[in-house]
Design an enzyme around this catalytic site. Structure first.
Site, mmCIF file in Angstrom:
data_model
loop_
_atom_site.group_PDB
_atom_site.id
_atom_site.type_symbol
_atom_site.label_atom_id
_atom_site.label_comp_id
_atom_site.label_asym_id
_atom_site.label_seq_id
_atom_site.Cartn_x
_atom_site.Cartn_y
_atom_site.Cartn_z
ATOM 1 N N ARG A 159 13.032 -25.833 -36.167
ATOM 2 C CA ARG A 159 13.604 -26.938 -36.941
ATOM 3 C C ARG A 159 12.644 -27.407 -38.042
ATOM 4 O O ARG A 159 13.076 -27.883 -39.096
ATOM 5 C CB ARG A 159 13.930 -28.087 -35.980
ATOM 6 C CG ARG A 159 14.604 -29.306 -36.591
ATOM 7 C CD ARG A 159 14.872 -30.318 -35.476
ATOM 8 N NE ARG A 159 15.202 -31.639 -35.978
ATOM 9 C CZ ARG A 159 16.429 -32.100 -36.148
ATOM 10 N NH1 ARG A 159 17.456 -31.322 -35.885
ATOM 11 N NH2 ARG A 159 16.639 -33.325 -36.594
ATOM 12 N N ILE A 166 19.744 -34.150 -41.639
ATOM 13 C CA ILE A 166 19.823 -33.144 -40.584
ATOM 14 C C ILE A 166 20.023 -33.933 -39.295
ATOM 15 O O ILE A 166 19.261 -34.850 -38.990
ATOM 16 C CB ILE A 166 18.559 -32.260 -40.551
ATOM 17 C CG1 ILE A 166 18.639 -31.250 -39.403
ATOM 18 C CG2 ILE A 166 17.289 -33.076 -40.490
ATOM 19 C CD1 ILE A 166 17.515 -30.216 -39.431
ATOM 20 N N SER A 167 21.083 -33.627 -38.580
ATOM 21 C CA SER A 167 21.452 -34.416 -37.405
ATOM 22 C C SER A 167 20.360 -34.396 -36.351
ATOM 23 O O SER A 167 19.522 -33.482 -36.294
ATOM 24 C CB SER A 167 22.750 -33.886 -36.795
ATOM 25 O OG SER A 167 23.832 -34.039 -37.687
ATOM 26 N N ALA A 168 20.377 -35.401 -35.496
ATOM 27 C CA ALA A 168 19.433 -35.467 -34.384
ATOM 28 C C ALA A 168 19.610 -34.246 -33.480
ATOM 29 O O ALA A 168 20.734 -33.766 -33.289
ATOM 30 C CB ALA A 168 19.652 -36.749 -33.595
ATOM 31 N N PRO A 169 18.521 -33.735 -32.898
ATOM 32 C CA PRO A 169 18.625 -32.567 -32.024
ATOM 33 C C PRO A 169 19.640 -32.731 -30.897
ATOM 34 O O PRO A 169 20.334 -31.771 -30.543
ATOM 35 C CB PRO A 169 17.202 -32.404 -31.488
ATOM 36 C CG PRO A 169 16.335 -32.964 -32.561
ATOM 37 C CD PRO A 169 17.107 -34.121 -33.122
#
Length: 200
Positions: free
Chosen positions: A6, A30-33
């Site tokens: 990431r 970028i979305s949270a994991p």
């Protein structure tokens, strides 16, 4: 998810591994994991070798790269395909650069298994339809019917539905082999809005 670093896709290095959304510019994130993990889990039965996948609002390109590692089937007549569609050209350029420097993603890019395109996510990418799985990384006010049409019989669409600043629900749309569509809400989420390209 651990097969793709990431950190190679994050604009802010110190936020790369935090479980939180990270800005990538132009109002996108970028979305949270954990959200990527939820969406991958919801799509996992469809992310199989040789599958065709559409990632709408692909932003950084990270999740598209992760999905490409799951569907790749090199040497097959159907080697797998993930197309990421993003309406902001500079984000697509940055995502391509990120994929090129990531050692896992670059071979997938070179093989054409991972493709990142500029386009209107509301319209999907009809040239390569139908898709076994479709993921949308931004909230649509309603389920885009173009995406439902591009979903293969037996396929699944996962997307957040709801207006910006109001309640949004992570939603799954399943199309059976007769073409009948069933929609189910999973849980509340908060995403940036899915923007029409002509509104940018």
């Amino acid at each position: 998810m651990m097969s793709v670093d990431r950190g190679n896709f994050a604009s802010i290095p110190q936020m790369a591994y935090m479980d939180a959304p990270s800005p990538i510019g132009h109002g996108a994130t970028i979305s949270a994991p954990h959200m990527h993990a939820y969406c991958l889990e919801a799509l996992s039965p469809w992310l199989t070798p040789g599958a065709k996948v559409l990632d709408v609002g692909s932003g950084s390109g990270y999740l598209a790269a992760v999905m490409a590692t799951l569907v790749q089937d090199r040497g097959s007549k159907a080697p797998g395909l993930v197309i990421g569609v993003e309406y902001i050209p500079t984000l697509v350029e940055a995502a391509l650069q990120s994929a090129e420097r990531d050692p896992t993603s670059r071979p997938l890019l070179d093989a054409g298994i991972l493709q990142l395109r500029v386009g209107d996510g509301w319209q999907g990418w009809p040239e390569s339809a139908p898709y076994d799985a479709i993921h949308v990384g931004a909230a649509a006010a309603t389920v885009p019917q173009a995406l439902v049409r591009q979903l293969a019989p037996g396929g699944r669409l996962v997307l957040p539905v709801g207006l910006d600043g109001q309640e949004q629900v992570l939603t799954v749309v399943d199309k059976d082999y007769t073409g009948h569509v069933k929609t189910k809400g999973l849980f509340s989420v908060q995403y940036v809005p899915l923007v029409h390209r002509n509104e940018a």
